[in-house]
Design a protein around this motif. Structure first.
Motif, PDB file in Angstrom:
ATOM      1  N   PRO A  27       1.017  -0.872  -0.016  1.00 18.58           N
ATOM      2  CA  PRO A  27       0.082   0.378  -0.364  1.00 18.58           C
ATOM      3  C   PRO A  27       0.985   1.246  -0.232  1.00 18.58           C
ATOM      4  O   PRO A  27       0.818   2.380  -0.622  1.00 18.58           O
ATOM      5  CB  PRO A  27      -1.124  -0.198   1.259  1.00 18.58           C
ATOM      6  CG  PRO A  27      -0.050  -1.323   2.058  1.00 18.58           C
ATOM      7  CD  PRO A  27       0.453  -1.615   1.077  1.00 18.58           C
ATOM      8  N   TYR A  28       2.291   1.687   0.820  1.00 14.78           N
ATOM      9  CA  TYR A  28       2.739   2.058   0.608  1.00 14.78           C
ATOM     10  C   TYR A  28       3.757   2.448  -0.819  1.00 14.78           C
ATOM     11  O   TYR A  28       3.801   3.936  -0.859  1.00 14.78           O
ATOM     12  CB  TYR A  28       4.069   2.209   1.608  1.00 14.78           C
ATOM     13  CG  TYR A  28       3.480   2.301   3.138  1.00 14.78           C
ATOM     14  CD1 TYR A  28       2.973   3.072   3.396  1.00 14.78           C
ATOM     15  CD2 TYR A  28       3.164   1.033   3.429  1.00 14.78           C
ATOM     16  CE1 TYR A  28       2.197   3.322   4.837  1.00 14.78           C
ATOM     17  CE2 TYR A  28       2.635   0.652   5.330  1.00 14.78           C
ATOM     18  CZ  TYR A  28       2.860   2.053   5.523  1.00 14.78           C
ATOM     19  OH  TYR A  28       1.948   2.056   7.006  1.00 14.78           O
ATOM     20  N   TYR A  29       3.593   1.305  -1.370  1.00 16.56           N
ATOM     21  CA  TYR A  29       3.652   1.563  -3.064  1.00 16.56           C
ATOM     22  C   TYR A  29       2.732   2.267  -3.471  1.00 16.56           C
ATOM     23  O   TYR A  29       3.327   3.595  -4.508  1.00 16.56           O
ATOM     24  CB  TYR A  29       4.142   0.488  -3.932  1.00 16.56           C
ATOM     25  CG  TYR A  29       4.908   0.787  -5.423  1.00 16.56           C
ATOM     26  CD1 TYR A  29       5.860   1.388  -5.224  1.00 16.56           C
ATOM     27  CD2 TYR A  29       4.448  -0.015  -6.254  1.00 16.56           C
ATOM     28  CE1 TYR A  29       5.790   1.493  -6.670  1.00 16.56           C
ATOM     29  CE2 TYR A  29       4.966   0.238  -7.455  1.00 16.56           C
ATOM     30  CZ  TYR A  29       5.677   1.064  -7.573  1.00 16.56           C
ATOM     31  OH  TYR A  29       6.102   1.111  -9.352  1.00 16.56           O
ATOM     32  N   LEU A  30       1.237   1.334  -3.516  1.00 21.68           N
ATOM     33  CA  LEU A  30       0.930   2.574  -3.908  1.00 21.68           C
ATOM     34  C   LEU A  30       0.310   4.391  -4.013  1.00 21.68           C
ATOM     35  O   LEU A  30       0.201   5.021  -4.607  1.00 21.68           O
ATOM     36  CB  LEU A  30      -0.429   2.109  -3.587  1.00 21.68           C
ATOM     37  CG  LEU A  30      -0.496   0.751  -3.955  1.00 21.68           C
ATOM     38  CD1 LEU A  30      -1.769   0.201  -3.769  1.00 21.68           C
ATOM     39  CD2 LEU A  30      -0.768  -0.186  -5.903  1.00 21.68           C
ATOM     40  N   ASN A  31       0.417   4.371  -2.191  1.00 22.68           N
ATOM     41  CA  ASN A  31       0.636   5.927  -2.146  1.00 22.68           C
ATOM     42  C   ASN A  31       1.529   6.615  -3.210  1.00 22.68           C
ATOM     43  O   ASN A  31       0.955   7.474  -3.936  1.00 22.68           O
ATOM     44  CB  ASN A  31       0.949   6.082  -1.009  1.00 22.68           C
ATOM     45  CG  ASN A  31       1.138   7.507   0.264  1.00 22.68           C
ATOM     46  OD1 ASN A  31       1.819   7.458   0.224  1.00 22.68           O
ATOM     47  ND2 ASN A  31      -0.067   8.259  -0.196  1.00 22.68           N
ATOM     48  N   PHE A  32       2.938   6.227  -3.191  1.00 23.34           N
ATOM     49  CA  PHE A  32       3.981   6.384  -3.514  1.00 23.34           C
ATOM     50  C   PHE A  32       3.579   7.369  -5.427  1.00 23.34           C
ATOM     51  O   PHE A  32       3.830   8.035  -5.658  1.00 23.34           O
ATOM     52  CB  PHE A  32       5.420   5.543  -3.701  1.00 23.34           C
ATOM     53  CG  PHE A  32       6.295   5.844  -4.908  1.00 23.34           C
ATOM     54  CD1 PHE A  32       7.158   7.135  -4.812  1.00 23.34           C
ATOM     55  CD2 PHE A  32       6.537   5.167  -5.973  1.00 23.34           C
ATOM     56  CE1 PHE A  32       8.367   7.282  -5.416  1.00 23.34           C
ATOM     57  CE2 PHE A  32       7.528   6.344  -6.556  1.00 23.34           C
ATOM     58  CZ  PHE A  32       8.203   6.992  -6.631  1.00 23.34           C
ATOM     59  N   PHE A  80     -10.645   4.181  -5.638  1.00 21.20           N
ATOM     60  CA  PHE A  80      -9.616   3.878  -4.571  1.00 21.20           C
ATOM     61  C   PHE A  80      -8.216   5.056  -5.389  1.00 21.20           C
ATOM     62  O   PHE A  80      -7.722   4.308  -4.529  1.00 21.20           O
ATOM     63  CB  PHE A  80     -10.183   1.707  -5.002  1.00 21.20           C
ATOM     64  CG  PHE A  80      -8.920   1.665  -4.361  1.00 21.20           C
ATOM     65  CD1 PHE A  80      -8.953   1.309  -3.104  1.00 21.20           C
ATOM     66  CD2 PHE A  80      -7.662   1.012  -4.780  1.00 21.20           C
ATOM     67  CE1 PHE A  80      -7.952   0.381  -2.721  1.00 21.20           C
ATOM     68  CE2 PHE A  80      -6.428   0.872  -4.522  1.00 21.20           C
ATOM     69  CZ  PHE A  80      -6.868  -0.129  -3.365  1.00 21.20           C
ATOM     70  N   ARG A  81      -8.609   5.126  -6.100  1.00 17.78           N
ATOM     71  CA  ARG A  81      -7.215   5.445  -6.386  1.00 17.78           C
ATOM     72  C   ARG A  81      -6.884   7.042  -6.334  1.00 17.78           C
ATOM     73  O   ARG A  81      -5.854   6.868  -5.924  1.00 17.78           O
ATOM     74  CB  ARG A  81      -6.939   5.802  -8.210  1.00 17.78           C
ATOM     75  CG  ARG A  81      -6.887   3.929  -8.871  1.00 17.78           C
ATOM     76  CD  ARG A  81      -7.266   4.077 -10.650  1.00 17.78           C
ATOM     77  NE  ARG A  81      -7.802   5.135 -11.273  1.00 17.78           N
ATOM     78  CZ  ARG A  81      -8.925   5.065 -12.319  1.00 17.78           C
ATOM     79  NH1 ARG A  81      -9.487   3.870 -12.444  1.00 17.78           N
ATOM     80  NH2 ARG A  81      -9.372   5.322 -12.763  1.00 17.78           N
ATOM     81  N   LYS A  82      -7.812   7.729  -6.486  1.00 12.53           N
ATOM     82  CA  LYS A  82      -8.532   8.634  -5.811  1.00 12.53           C
ATOM     83  C   LYS A  82      -7.801   8.743  -4.203  1.00 12.53           C
ATOM     84  O   LYS A  82      -7.041   9.680  -3.639  1.00 12.53           O
ATOM     85  CB  LYS A  82      -9.302   9.631  -5.527  1.00 12.53           C
ATOM     86  CG  LYS A  82      -9.339   9.689  -6.842  1.00 12.53           C
ATOM     87  CD  LYS A  82     -11.078  10.775  -7.231  1.00 12.53           C
ATOM     88  CE  LYS A  82     -11.450  11.486  -8.490  1.00 12.53           C
ATOM     89  NZ  LYS A  82     -12.381  11.985  -8.282  1.00 12.53           N
ATOM     90  N   GLU A  83      -7.815   8.023  -3.437  1.00 11.46           N
ATOM     91  CA  GLU A  83      -7.893   7.520  -1.756  1.00 11.46           C
ATOM     92  C   GLU A  83      -6.500   7.332  -1.647  1.00 11.46           C
ATOM     93  O   GLU A  83      -5.830   7.168  -0.490  1.00 11.46           O
ATOM     94  CB  GLU A  83      -8.311   6.514  -1.398  1.00 11.46           C
ATOM     95  CG  GLU A  83     -10.272   7.030  -0.928  1.00 11.46           C
ATOM     96  CD  GLU A  83     -11.046   8.382  -0.065  1.00 11.46           C
ATOM     97  OE1 GLU A  83     -10.019   8.050   0.994  1.00 11.46           O
ATOM     98  OE2 GLU A  83     -10.905   8.735  -0.700  1.00 11.46           O
ATOM     99  N   GLN A  84      -5.379   6.850  -2.334  1.00 12.56           N
ATOM    100  CA  GLN A  84      -4.195   6.939  -2.130  1.00 12.56           C
ATOM    101  C   GLN A  84      -3.667   7.190  -1.877  1.00 12.56           C
ATOM    102  O   GLN A  84      -1.819   7.086  -1.558  1.00 12.56           O
ATOM    103  CB  GLN A  84      -3.940   5.309  -3.201  1.00 12.56           C
ATOM    104  CG  GLN A  84      -4.602   3.808  -3.862  1.00 12.56           C
ATOM    105  CD  GLN A  84      -5.088   3.188  -2.468  1.00 12.56           C
ATOM    106  OE1 GLN A  84      -3.990   3.047  -1.525  1.00 12.56           O
ATOM    107  NE2 GLN A  84      -5.963   2.977  -2.244  1.00 12.56           N
ATOM    108  N   GLN A  88      -2.767   7.994   5.683  1.00 15.10           N
ATOM    109  CA  GLN A  88      -3.537   7.647   6.518  1.00 15.10           C
ATOM    110  C   GLN A  88      -4.746   5.892   5.625  1.00 15.10           C
ATOM    111  O   GLN A  88      -4.685   5.159   5.859  1.00 15.10           O
ATOM    112  CB  GLN A  88      -4.275   8.413   7.333  1.00 15.10           C
ATOM    113  CG  GLN A  88      -3.900   9.224   8.351  1.00 15.10           C
ATOM    114  CD  GLN A  88      -3.540   8.391   9.436  1.00 15.10           C
ATOM    115  OE1 GLN A  88      -1.786   8.371   8.885  1.00 15.10           O
ATOM    116  NE2 GLN A  88      -4.046   7.591  10.091  1.00 15.10           N
ATOM    117  N   CYS A  89      -4.458   5.776   4.081  1.00 19.64           N
ATOM    118  CA  CYS A  89      -5.777   5.509   3.618  1.00 19.64           C
ATOM    119  C   CYS A  89      -4.322   4.051   3.645  1.00 19.64           C
ATOM    120  O   CYS A  89      -4.538   2.547   3.705  1.00 19.64           O
ATOM    121  CB  CYS A  89      -5.522   5.606   2.225  1.00 19.64           C
ATOM    122  SG  CYS A  89      -6.361   4.518   1.523  1.00 19.64           S
ATOM    123  N   ALA A  90      -3.159   3.840   3.150  1.00 17.06           N
ATOM    124  CA  ALA A  90      -1.773   3.420   3.187  1.00 17.06           C
ATOM    125  C   ALA A  90      -1.498   2.929   4.708  1.00 17.06           C
ATOM    126  O   ALA A  90      -1.639   1.393   4.602  1.00 17.06           O
ATOM    127  CB  ALA A  90      -0.300   3.757   2.692  1.00 17.06           C
TER     128      ALA A  90
END
Length: 134
Positions: A27-32, A80-84, A88-90
């Motif tokens: 999830p941290y990669y998605l946040n990145f 979902f993409r917008k929330e990344q 806090q989501c990650a």
């Protein structure tokens, strides 16, 4: 030229896509990716859609982190993409993955123990003393 890639090129593409798809479990990669705007770009979104072929058994058998398929599925949705982009989501997703893994591990251990006990109970008793020699 045909649509078939040379073997070394196809192998490289397979390995690169395998590695990338598995990174989606983080999830941290998605946040990145979200913070750098990739999850808003149409070509990248199309690429995520293209990668859905990894859900097919002949490809998914190569995955070490099957959670990536769930994340890939969720990434098909704009919300979902917008929330990344939200850290806090990650963090929440990371915590949920950890809880799931812990629960799964405990449940699997209990199931394995129960199976071993069941198999042991089903084994015929061993002959006693010299009865086996007779």
């Amino acid at each position: 030229q045909s649509g078939i890639l040379p073997t070394s090129q196809a192998r490289h593409r397979f390995q690169a896509e395998l590695e990338f798809v598995q990174c989606l479990a983080n999830p941290y990669y998605l946040n990145f990716l979200a913070q750098r705007g990739f999850l808003k770009e149409r070509p990248f979104i199309n690429y995520l859609k293209y990668l859905l072929y990894w859900k097919e058994p002949e490809y998914s058998k190569f995955l070490k982190y099957p959670t990536c398929l769930h994340m890939l599925e969720l990434l098909q949705y704009e919300h979902f993409r917008k929330e990344q982009v939200n850290a806090q989501c990650a963090k929440f997703i990371d915590e949920q993955q950890l809880l799931h893994w812990q629960h799964y591990s405990r449940k699997r251990t209990r199931l394995q123990q129960a199976l071993a006990e069941q198999q042991q109970a089903q084994q015929p008793p061993q002959p006693h003393g010299n009865a086996a020699a007779k």
